[in-house]
Each structure stands twice: as C-alpha cells, then as structure tokens.
Design a protein around this motif. Structure first.
Motif, PDB file in Angstrom:
ATOM      1  N   ARG A   1       0.833  -1.198   0.000  1.00 25.06           N
ATOM      2  CA  ARG A   1       0.000   0.000   0.000  1.00 25.06           C
ATOM      3  C   ARG A   1       0.871   1.253   0.000  1.00 25.06           C
ATOM      4  NH1 ARG A   1      -5.296  -1.253   1.734  1.00 25.06           N
ATOM      5  NH2 ARG A   1      -5.755   0.941   1.318  1.00 25.06           N
ATOM      6  N   PRO A   2       0.491   2.297  -0.748  1.00 21.16           N
ATOM      7  CA  PRO A   2       1.294   3.532  -0.792  1.00 21.16           C
ATOM      8  C   PRO A   2       1.453   4.153   0.589  1.00 21.16           C
ATOM      9  CG  PRO A   2      -0.345   3.508  -2.548  1.00 21.16           C
ATOM     10  CD  PRO A   2      -0.671   2.352  -1.654  1.00 21.16           C
ATOM     11  N   GLY A   3       2.675   4.560   0.897  1.00 23.12           N
ATOM     12  CA  GLY A   3       2.947   5.239   2.159  1.00 23.12           C
ATOM     13  C   GLY A   3       3.078   4.325   3.345  1.00 23.12           C
ATOM     14  N   PHE A   4       2.983   3.015   3.139  1.00 23.50           N
ATOM     15  CA  PHE A   4       3.037   2.093   4.270  1.00 23.50           C
ATOM     16  C   PHE A   4       4.471   1.704   4.571  1.00 23.50           C
ATOM     17  CE2 PHE A   4       2.852  -1.943   6.469  1.00 23.50           C
ATOM     18  CZ  PHE A   4       1.819  -1.745   7.372  1.00 23.50           C
ATOM     19  N   SER A   5       4.848   1.733   5.852  1.00 20.36           N
ATOM     20  CA  SER A   5       6.176   1.323   6.286  1.00 20.36           C
ATOM     21  C   SER A   5       6.096   0.870   7.731  1.00 20.36           C
ATOM     22  CB  SER A   5       7.181   2.470   6.158  1.00 20.36           C
ATOM     23  OG  SER A   5       8.443   2.085   6.677  1.00 20.36           O
ATOM     24  N   THR A   6       6.857  -0.182   8.058  1.00 22.58           N
ATOM     25  CA  THR A   6       6.905  -0.672   9.433  1.00 22.58           C
ATOM     26  C   THR A   6       8.137  -0.168  10.170  1.00 22.58           C
ATOM     27  OG1 THR A   6       8.048  -2.670   8.711  1.00 22.58           O
ATOM     28  CG2 THR A   6       5.649  -2.760   8.819  1.00 22.58           C
ATOM     29  N   ALA A   7       8.958   0.641   9.525  1.00 21.86           N
ATOM     30  CA  ALA A   7      10.176   1.149  10.161  1.00 21.86           C
ATOM     31  C   ALA A   7       9.803   2.114  11.290  1.00 21.86           C
ATOM     32  CB  ALA A   7      11.069   1.843   9.140  1.00 21.86           C
ATOM     33  N   ASP A   8      10.474   1.959  12.429  1.00 20.93           N
ATOM     34  CA  ASP A   8      10.207   2.831  13.564  1.00 20.93           C
ATOM     35  C   ASP A   8      10.843   4.206  13.396  1.00 20.93           C
ATOM     36  OD1 ASP A   8       8.738   0.841  14.911  1.00 20.93           O
ATOM     37  OD2 ASP A   8      10.603  -0.064  15.663  1.00 20.93           O
ATOM     38  N   GLU A   9      11.904   4.291  12.624  1.00 15.16           N
ATOM     39  CA  GLU A   9      12.556   5.571  12.387  1.00 15.16           C
ATOM     40  C   GLU A   9      13.109   5.602  10.967  1.00 15.16           C
ATOM     41  OE1 GLU A   9      16.889   4.323  14.293  1.00 15.16           O
ATOM     42  OE2 GLU A   9      15.592   5.753  15.346  1.00 15.16           O
ATOM     43  N   ILE A  10      13.244   6.807  10.450  1.00  9.36           N
ATOM     44  CA  ILE A  10      13.724   6.975   9.081  1.00  9.36           C
ATOM     45  C   ILE A  10      15.236   6.767   9.046  1.00  9.36           C
ATOM     46  CG2 ILE A  10      14.002   8.629   7.203  1.00  9.36           C
ATOM     47  CD1 ILE A  10      11.387   9.896   8.017  1.00  9.36           C
ATOM     48  N   SER A  11      15.678   5.946   8.092  1.00  8.14           N
ATOM     49  CA  SER A  11      17.106   5.697   7.906  1.00  8.14           C
ATOM     50  C   SER A  11      17.455   5.918   6.446  1.00  8.14           C
ATOM     51  CB  SER A  11      17.454   4.255   8.329  1.00  8.14           C
ATOM     52  OG  SER A  11      16.839   3.326   7.459  1.00  8.14           O
ATOM     53  N   GLN A  12      18.727   5.653   6.113  1.00  7.60           N
ATOM     54  CA  GLN A  12      19.141   5.799   4.720  1.00  7.60           C
ATOM     55  C   GLN A  12      18.475   4.772   3.819  1.00  7.60           C
ATOM     56  OE1 GLN A  12      23.387   6.053   4.150  1.00  7.60           O
ATOM     57  NE2 GLN A  12      23.702   7.008   6.128  1.00  7.60           N
ATOM     58  N   LEU A  13      18.003   3.666   4.412  1.00  3.81           N
ATOM     59  CA  LEU A  13      17.432   2.589   3.615  1.00  3.81           C
ATOM     60  C   LEU A  13      15.921   2.618   3.545  1.00  3.81           C
ATOM     61  CD1 LEU A  13      19.670  -0.425   4.738  1.00  3.81           C
ATOM     62  CD2 LEU A  13      19.859   0.943   2.676  1.00  3.81           C
ATOM     63  N   SER A  14      15.254   3.009   4.616  1.00  3.17           N
ATOM     64  CA  SER A  14      13.795   2.894   4.623  1.00  3.17           C
ATOM     65  C   SER A  14      13.209   3.833   5.665  1.00  3.17           C
ATOM     66  CB  SER A  14      13.381   1.448   4.929  1.00  3.17           C
ATOM     67  OG  SER A  14      13.864   1.063   6.209  1.00  3.17           O
ATOM     68  N   GLY A  15      11.863   3.758   5.767  1.00  4.70           N
ATOM     69  CA  GLY A  15      11.161   4.532   6.769  1.00  4.70           C
ATOM     70  C   GLY A  15      10.326   5.657   6.212  1.00  4.70           C
ATOM     71  N   ARG A  16      10.438   5.968   4.917  1.00  2.00           N
ATOM     72  CA  ARG A  16       9.694   7.069   4.318  1.00  2.00           C
ATOM     73  C   ARG A  16       8.412   6.609   3.626  1.00  2.00           C
ATOM     74  NH1 ARG A  16      13.012  11.477   4.565  1.00  2.00           N
ATOM     75  NH2 ARG A  16      15.229  11.045   4.815  1.00  2.00           N
ATOM     76  N   GLY A  17       8.130   5.304   3.671  1.00  2.00           N
ATOM     77  CA  GLY A  17       6.903   4.818   3.062  1.00  2.00           C
ATOM     78  C   GLY A  17       6.953   4.747   1.556  1.00  2.00           C
ATOM     79  N   VAL A  18       8.142   4.790   0.980  1.00  2.00           N
ATOM     80  CA  VAL A  18       8.284   4.690  -0.471  1.00  2.00           C
ATOM     81  C   VAL A  18       9.077   3.424  -0.760  1.00  2.00           C
ATOM     82  CG1 VAL A  18       9.200   5.755  -2.549  1.00  2.00           C
ATOM     83  CG2 VAL A  18       8.248   7.183  -0.732  1.00  2.00           C
ATOM     84  N   GLY A  19       8.558   2.542  -1.540  1.00  2.00           N
ATOM     85  CA  GLY A  19       9.296   1.325  -1.818  1.00  2.00           C
ATOM     86  C   GLY A  19       8.453   0.271  -2.478  1.00  2.00           C
ATOM     87  N   MET A  20       7.735  -0.518  -1.694  1.00  2.00           N
ATOM     88  CA  MET A  20       7.025  -1.665  -2.241  1.00  2.00           C
ATOM     89  C   MET A  20       5.852  -1.264  -3.129  1.00  2.00           C
ATOM     90  SD  MET A  20       8.915  -4.029  -1.303  1.00  2.00           S
ATOM     91  CE  MET A  20       7.960  -5.396  -1.932  1.00  2.00           C
ATOM     92  N   ASP A  21       5.214  -0.137  -2.861  1.00  2.00           N
ATOM     93  CA  ASP A  21       4.149   0.305  -3.768  1.00  2.00           C
ATOM     94  C   ASP A  21       4.729   0.715  -5.120  1.00  2.00           C
ATOM     95  OD1 ASP A  21       5.305   2.517  -2.310  1.00  2.00           O
ATOM     96  OD2 ASP A  21       3.840   3.798  -3.304  1.00  2.00           O
ATOM     97  N   VAL A  22       5.937   1.310  -5.082  1.00  2.00           N
ATOM     98  CA  VAL A  22       6.619   1.651  -6.333  1.00  2.00           C
ATOM     99  C   VAL A  22       6.992   0.385  -7.088  1.00  2.00           C
ATOM    100  CG1 VAL A  22       8.650   2.776  -7.323  1.00  2.00           C
ATOM    101  CG2 VAL A  22       7.497   3.801  -5.358  1.00  2.00           C
TER     102      VAL A  22
END
Length: 737
Positions: free
Chosen positions: A528-549
């Motif tokens: 789903r757009p904007g969905f992320s399970t990361a607790d904090e933003i890192s260089q790799l993930s956490g911004r909710g951009v990825g699997m929907d793309v």
C-alpha cells in the motif's frame, strides 16, 4: 577516436562482468587458478586500454588492483574473507571509475582513496616492501602511457627505426654490459591498431626493465602511392639487457592485454657468446628468421612454461586444474548493434504479423477451397512469420547476469549502511529476458533488496541467538516458466512481523480492528502507498516509499508480484513477467459487441454456457462452485462499463483466472472466439492508463482489441466486484473503444 573510445568502454563492460563472476566464485569458494588469472587479465586489459586514452586515475587504481591479483595468483596472498571483501570494494570503485571516464565526469579525490591505500598496503605486506619501495618499483608515473606520433617519412632507408626517442629509454643502438639479454621480436596485427593500442607504449614499459635497443624492420612497407587499406607491415626487434629480477615471464606480462593481436617471440641469449643458446622450450619459428637463438614462444596466447614453473604446473594438474590453459573451443562471434535499430526491426515484424493476420482473415471470407494453393501459401506465410518473429525477439533477449551482478553491489552497500553482514547468491543468471524488461527491473529490484536487508535480515547477535549463521543470505533466482520469466528474491531472515504490520495498518486507518484478514491479506498491506513498518527513518527505509513503487513498476511491465513469508525462516518475493513486451498469447473473447483479449498465462479453465454451477447471493453477487470452493464471478462487460448488469449468466461463458497471489475468480463473457498470438500496443504513451485494461492490440480485421488486466479483475475478499464502475472511468473506456 570517438569510435575507439566507445569500443573501449564496451569492452570494459565485458571485462567487468568477467571480474564480477570471478569475485562471486571467490566468495563462494568455487575458484581455481584460472579464475584468478581471468580476473587479473580483465583488470590488466582495462589498465592497458585506459592508457591509450590518458585515463590516469583509472590506470593508477587498476595498477594497484592488478598487483594484489598478481600476488594472489603467485601464492603470495591467500584467499580469505578479508581479501575477498577488499576485492569487492576494489571492483565497485573500478566500476565507478569506468563509468566516470565514460561520462567525462570527475569523481571526488576522496572517493576510493581508502580502497587504493588498502590495496597498496596489501601488496606491500605480501612482498615485504615499504611504501617508498613500492612506489619506485610498481607505481605508474605521470609520464606513462603518453600518446606519441611516429615519423613514417617516405625515406625508409638507413638505420632510422621510424620511432622517436622514447622518454625513459636509452638512445637507440646503445646497450649496457651484461651476461645475458632478451631478444624480443614483435609484429603487430591489424586488429591491434583497430583496438587503439600503440606499440610505443609497450616498448616504453619494457624500457623500464633495463637497457633497451630497438630496431624497426620497414622492408615490408609498400610505397605510399600504392597503399589503400594497408595491413600492419612494420616489425620490431627489441634487445633488452634486463635489471635484476627481470625474467621472461615479467616481459610477457607487458603483452598480456594484446594477446592474439600480435606475433611475439622472446629469446634469451648470452651477450658475450651470441652463438650459445639458453632455450627452455623450443617452438617453431614465426614470421621473421631468428638470428641468435630459437624462439621461446611463437604466439602470445600460447605461453611456453619456464623451467622453474614446470613443477608448479604439475601440481596444478595433480589437483585437477588445467594449469591456466585456455579452452580450445571456438568462441561465438558477436556484433554490436544499436538498440534503436533492433527496436525498429521488431516493430516492423510486429506490423508484418498483423498484416499476415489481416490477409488470412480476408482469405477466409472468400469462397476459396481450404485445400487450394492460396490457402497453403497463406499457411506457409503464417509459419514463416512466426519463425521470423521468434528470431527477432531472440535478438533483444539477453541474460539477466548483468542485472544480477549490479544487485550484488546493492547488497554490499545496503548491508554496510544497516550494520549487517550478508551475501548474495545468484541462480539462473543465464536466463534470457527482453533487454527492455531487464532495464526497467533495476529500480524495483533495488527497492526489494534494500527492504530485504533492512527489514528481513536480523542483526548478527539476533541471528546467532536464533541458531542461524552470522552472515545473512539473500537469494536472487531467475527461471522460465509457462512462457514467462519468474524472478524471485528470498532471504533467510525473520520473516514478516504480521502483528506489527496489522498494528501499523490500523493506526493508518487502512484496516479496521474487526476486519478478518488472512496472512496473505496482511502481507499485501506492505504494497500500500505510504506504508512502512520502520520505527525511524534511515538511509534505507522509513519514508513509506518502496514496495508500492515496486508493484506499480511490475504491473507497468505486464507482470505480477507476490509475497510469501514464514516466521523465523524468511520472505520470498516473486515477480512474474512476460518474456517480451512486444508479443503475448491471448484468448480472444466477445463482450457486449466488443472484442477483448484475456492473457492465457492467467487462464486456468473455460466453461461453456450451462456447464457452470452458479449460486446467487445478496446484493446481486454470484459465485461459481468449483472443486468444493466458491469463486466470485465478475461480469466483464459491466466491470468495464460496456453494459448494465446482467440478470443471469445462463448464456454466458466463464473464464477461470488466477492471479500471482493465488486468488482466483471467474469472468463472465458473451463468447470465446479463439486463442491467438497478439502484438502488444501500449496505451500510456498515446492515450492514458485505463483501469482494468493492460494494453491493446490490432486484430486481423484492422480493429482495436483491448487486453484485459486480469489482476484488477480479481476482487479482494469481501469487496465484491473489482470496483471499476466509476462513471468517469466508464466514459474513458467507451470513448476509446
């Protein structure tokens, strides 16, 4: 020069691929002596080619890189995890330097400085030298690899060699005293000059090994007025009085990157007793007569073993190795063709297929006997056009090896940023896919690998506590299945934390606490757009951009994506794609007077009117009973806005389709025409994206048929029909058709 430069960088891509394959074998402990030799030759060839274009920074780094590889192949260094990690870091920076040189960009001086220093320190430790000694003995000076002009005046008589005085070399004709010397007879083939190599660069490198005398034989050079496409005609005789530690093998290394492009003979003779011969392994004479001794070798690719190396070669043979010998099997000949030319050819073949279908349909409408000569000719034309189409498609097909090797670097960089250790295992690298598909898979695979490293793999201490190896494993696999290519990415991590995923989804309002979701439904929330399970933003993930793309990109390629996970064992993401973006197999159907195509890859079964066991439910929904399970029925005409809902499906044919996630549905259509191969025409470029429609094609009668996106026709649990019945969307579909 521009063509030669482009050719050099194309060869660099091939050499880097060989280097990457060797590094993978090194990491997986599948390497042998020939693996390291091939890696050395790749780096050495890159350095040699870079010298012709004055790429000093690339030359300097490749020189340090090949020194370490030379220490590995001479057993001064042993392969261990530290050396392997250094080799991978060196490969990454070498790749960056090649890309920067290709694009005429300057990398910051700090980039790669640490890797270069570590390569030099490794060489110094292996050889017991200091930094200063290493600079004097091995480093490439600024004056190396400088392009020179050669005087080829019409007066070819006398002792003029045709070469100017070379920096760092003694004047021609002088030689120092010594007990032995090497006589090198060198004659370049035309291929050597065609690849941008310069013999003067080779001679300068030999001049650094001692006192050198050069004589040029210009007797074979034809008069200037008779020259057209003149072959290489000048040969040289080099007499070297070597410094201490210089042997025949050291001299041969200078010519390694021009192997197969020259005739090379090396003889070792006594300076005071020119008649005495110190021949180790005689070989037949080549083009020029030998005045002082029998040649040690004839052609540069076939290296004669030195006496002191015979024992080592015997040991390698005893271990089952081939002693570094190259395969005698001929290599496949290849040519490089501009991709735009191939695209135009594919488009023309597609139009040919459409024209053939139109001709065949026109002939079927005429009162001609089925056994007539015209019908036979049409059948033969169909067969030939099909073979031509497959052959042209094969031109664009290329192995996914290059794509997978690019992902290897993503794994290393992501692991370093996440503070984890992991390795990439590649399976099925030889699987061939359309080049366009591989190019558009780079971004989706990058997102997937970053997520696998950051979310999938555990920290080292957690893996050890769970009884797993400290190093995580990410597996990238490709294979052909049912006319499609399937690429899967799996890890041996902790798997999807479904409790956490559902909690995040409830916090974002994506699901309600009372909703009954299966494991598959929870896993699909990750797309789903904007969905992320990361607790904090890192260089790799956490911004909710990825699997929907990722899902959007895969669907744009006409593919499907599925995620499966098992707690404490890992997660597997599977991508199913068409082999080519130009042609597909489809079932031609009719709905409300319109012709549509359903991809056969999603088709599981067809039911004629009256064969289906249909049940009515509330709100007008209907289900199909198949093998003790109930499947939702989707009225395709209603879903696409072609007509109002049908009161019953007694006269409808049903197509059972299955998505990548395994969920199934039945499509109600008016009739099934036939199965055929269709040429795909995209809609996004000339029109826009249409819900429920993947692309379009042109039928034999010249009409347009829309290709159904079957994944969008499979309703989610509890959602009834696919939800395509919005007024604006219906208007768009009707106006286009």
């Amino acid at each position: 020069m521009s063509d030669l430069r482009d050719m050099f960088f194309e060869e660099c891509d091939d050499l880097l691929e060989v280097l990457s394959t060797g590094l993978d074998d090194l990491q997986n402990e599948n390497s042998d002596a020939e693996t390291i030799n091939s890696m050395f030759r790749s780096v050495h060839s890159i350095k040699g080619g870079a010298g012709a274009f004055g790429l000093d920074r690339l030359i300097k780094f490749a020189h340090a890189f090949e020194n370490v590889l030379d220490d590995l192949r001479s057993d001064k260094l042993a392969v261990d995890p530290t050396i392997t990690a250094l080799m991978f870091s060196g490969f990454d920076h070498l790749n960056d330097l090649v890309d920067a040189a290709r694009d005429d960009n300057d990398l910051p001086e700090t980039d790669g400085a640490a890797v270069l220093a570590e390569l030099k320190q490794t060489t110094q430790a292996a050889n017991g030298t200091t930094g200063a000694e290493d600079e004097d003995a091995n480093e490439v000076s600024e004056d190396d690899f400088v392009a020179l002009s050669v005087n080829i005046g019409l007066d070819l008589g006398g002792d003029d060699s045709g070469l100017p005085d070379l920096p760092g070399l003694p004047p021609l004709g002088e030689a120092s005293d010594g007990n032995s010397q090497f006589v090198v007879k060198f004659e370049a083939d035309s291929a050597l000059y065609a690849r941008g190599h310069d013999p003067a660069l080779l001679f300068r490198a030999i001049g650094e090994m001692g006192d050198l005398t050069i004589e040029a034989d210009c007797s074979a050079v034809a008069p200037l007025e008779s020259l057209q496409d003149a072959p290489a005609s000048i040969s040289w005789t080099l007499t070297l009085r070597p410094d201490d530690g210089i042997d025949e093998g050291t001299i041969r290394e200078i010519f390694e990157f021009v192997e197969g492009q020259c005739t090379l003979e090396i003889s070792e003779v006594m300076a005071e007793e020119e008649a005495s011969e110190l021949v180790v392994a005689p070989a037949p004479a080549a083009k020029a007569p030998e005045p002082v001794a029998k040649p040690i070798a004839q052609k540069s690719p076939a290296k004669a073993p030195k006496a002191e190396k015979v024992e080592k070669a015997n040991k390698q043979e005893a271990k089952g190795g081939d002693g570094g010998k190259k395969s005698s099997e001929p290599r496949n000949s290849t040519i490089r063709v501009d991709l735009n030319r191939v695209d135009r050819l594919i488009n023309l073949v597609g139009e040919l297929v459409i024209s053939e279908a139109m001709l065949r349909q026109s002939m079927n409408e005429l009162p001609v006997s089925a056994n007539s000569a015209v019908s036979e000719a049409i059948g033969q034309l169909k067969t030939l056009s099909g073979v031509l189409q497959e052959s042209v498609m094969a031109i664009r097909a290329q192995p996914v090896r290059g794509l997978f090797q690019r992902m290897s670097r993503i794994v290393r960089e992501s692991s370093r940023q996440a503070g984890k250790t992991s390795r990439l295992v590649m399976v099925g690298e030889a699987t061939e896919v359309d080049k366009t598909v591989t190019e558009r898979l780079v971004e989706p695979l990058t997102h997937m690998i970053r997520n696998s490293v950051d979310h999938g793999l555990e920290k080292a201490e957690d893996r050890l506590a769970a009884g797993k190896p400290e190093m995580g494993t990410i597996k990238l696999e490709a294979a052909h299945r049912s006319g499609r290519v399937v690429i899967s990415l799996s890890d041996d991590g902790a798997g999807v934390n479904r409790v956490k995923v559902r909690q995040k989804a409830e916090e974002k309002g994506l699901v309600r606490p009372e909703d009954d979701l299966t494991d598959s439904d929870i896993d699909n929330l990750l797309f789903r757009p904007g969905f992320s399970t990361a607790d904090e933003i890192s260089q790799l993930s956490g911004r909710g951009v990825g699997m929907d793309v990722v899902r959007s990109e895969i669907q744009a390629l006409g593919g499907r994506i599925n995620l499966q996970s098992e707690p404490n064992k890992g997660t597997t993401i599977t991508i199913s794609l068409p082999l080519t973006l130009a042609v597909m197999e489809g079932m031609l159907i009719e709905v409300a007077g319109e012709s549509l195509v359903v991809p056969t890859v999603a088709l599981r079964e067809t039911l004629q009117p009256g064969q289906a066991n249909i049940h009515d439910f509330c709100d007008g929904d209907r289900g199909l009973s198949v093998n003790d399970s109930m499947l939702p029925i989707v009225d395709l005409g209603e879903a696409l806005g072609f007509r109002s809902p049908l009161k019953n499906f007694n006269n409808q044919s049903l197509l059972l389709i299955e998505g990548e996630s395994g969920r199934r549905s039945a499509l109600a259509v008016d009739g099934i025409v036939e199965q055929r191969e269709v040429v795909i025409k995209g809609l996004e470029q000339n029109y826009q994206t249409i819900p429920g429609i993947a692309a379009a094609t042109i039928l034999g009668n010249g009409k347009i048929a829309l290709i159904v996106d079957t994944d969008q026709m499979i309703p989610s649990p509890g959602n009834g029909n696919p939800g395509l019945r919005k007024g604006s969307e219906l208007t768009e579909v009707n106006s286009y058709v």
